[in-house]
Enzyme design. Structure first.
Site, PDB file in Angstrom:
ATOM      1  N   SER A 143     -14.025  -4.361 -39.664  1.00 20.33           N
ATOM      2  CA  SER A 143     -14.944  -5.482 -39.859  1.00 20.33           C
ATOM      3  C   SER A 143     -16.265  -5.078 -39.233  1.00 20.33           C
ATOM      4  O   SER A 143     -16.314  -4.175 -38.383  1.00 20.33           O
ATOM      5  CB  SER A 143     -14.400  -6.738 -39.166  1.00 20.33           C
ATOM      6  OG  SER A 143     -15.393  -7.750 -39.053  1.00 20.33           O
ATOM      7  N   TYR A 156     -10.907 -11.134 -31.590  1.00 24.40           N
ATOM      8  CA  TYR A 156     -11.055 -10.553 -32.928  1.00 24.40           C
ATOM      9  C   TYR A 156     -11.927  -9.301 -32.870  1.00 24.40           C
ATOM     10  O   TYR A 156     -11.601  -8.272 -33.471  1.00 24.40           O
ATOM     11  CB  TYR A 156     -11.668 -11.590 -33.866  1.00 24.40           C
ATOM     12  CG  TYR A 156     -11.797 -11.127 -35.297  1.00 24.40           C
ATOM     13  CD1 TYR A 156     -10.686 -11.093 -36.136  1.00 24.40           C
ATOM     14  CD2 TYR A 156     -13.028 -10.720 -35.816  1.00 24.40           C
ATOM     15  CE1 TYR A 156     -10.795 -10.674 -37.451  1.00 24.40           C
ATOM     16  CE2 TYR A 156     -13.142 -10.299 -37.128  1.00 24.40           C
ATOM     17  CZ  TYR A 156     -12.025 -10.275 -37.943  1.00 24.40           C
ATOM     18  OH  TYR A 156     -12.139  -9.846 -39.249  1.00 24.40           O
TER      19      TYR A 156
END
Length: 256
Positions: A143, A156
């Protein structure tokens, strides 16, 4: 004859979103696709979509945070199709938004268990088979949160930085054995995950597009298909010199 005719691709977290788009594209390009997800309904729907389009696919449920599930998943791929050529480790969760000091231990454990440990376990099982078979490709879903920080999303962010580190190490260790490991780093993509984050961040006042479009230099969020196109290309012979690459697909987000 498609680019992946006679080959087999495994896509985790392919019951929706980027994973589903990737599975569909692999199938359209001739691969036998093993669809895996913890959500049975979504996974079986993806398989049905592939079958309706004339492709070959099967579904196998797996919780990637559990070693036994992962071992059974990769064994099932080989039992069904005799080979594993391309693996896409896409399964992941976003968790809850909270300041670093207020993040719950359970949230951290859940995110790291799926995003980091799950990718690690999948790569181990995939690499073991690919070594015996003489090679293969692995694409991990990182990501832009693996490249930069995002306030409120520390677990995350940590998990996606871990995915990038694992990808680089696997590339260095197994490139000469014919295994090409690379990672893609999506920006804001029109998925359930982004909708969840937008709901948390704005208490439902804004859609994911309303919140994220202005933050991308291209002026919009991306589509799952745009990420799938890159994943499948990286898995193909056309990307034969790509190894250990960490590629943003983010409408210019990290160029700012």
């Amino acid at each position: 004859m498609g680019l992946f005719s006679g080959k087999t691709a495994l896509v985790t977290g392919s019951g929706a979103g980027i994973g589903r788009a990737t599975a569909l594209k692999f199938a359209a390009d001739g691969a036998n696709v093993v669809v895996s997800d913890i959500h049975v309904d979504g996974g079986e729907e993806t398989v049905s979509m592939i079958h309706q389009a004339g492709g070959s696919a099967m579904f196998q449920r797996a919780d990637v945070s559990k070693a036994a599930d992962v071992a059974a998943l990769v064994a099932g791929v080989v039992d069904q199709y005799g080979r594993l050529d391309c693996a896409v480790n896409n399964a992941g969760i976003e968790g809850t938004i909270a300041p670093f000091a207020d993040q719950a231990e359970a949230n951290y454990d859940a995110i790291m268990g799926i995003n980091a440990k799950g990718t690690y376990l999948c790569m181990q099982a995939e690499i073991r088979h690919m070594l015996a078979a003489g090679g293969g490709t692995i694409v991990n879903l990182a990501s832009i949160a693996g490249l930069i920080g995002f306030p409120g999303l520390s677990p995350y962010v940590a998990s996606k930085h871990a995915v990038i580190g694992m990808t680089k190490n696997a590339a260095l260790e197994y490139g000469k054995s014919g295994i090409r490991a690379n990672a893609v780093c999506p920006g804001g993509i029109d998925t359930r995950m982004l909708d969840s984050l937008a709901d948390q961040a704005t208490s439902g006042a804004q859609s994911s597009a309303q919140m994220m479009d202005p933050l991308h230099p291209l002026g919009r969020i991306g589509t799952p298909q745009e990420v799938a196109n890159l994943i499948v290309w990286l898995s193909s012979p056309e990307a034969s010199f790509m190894l250990g690459a960490i590629i943003p697909v983010d409408g210019g987000y990290v160029a700012q």
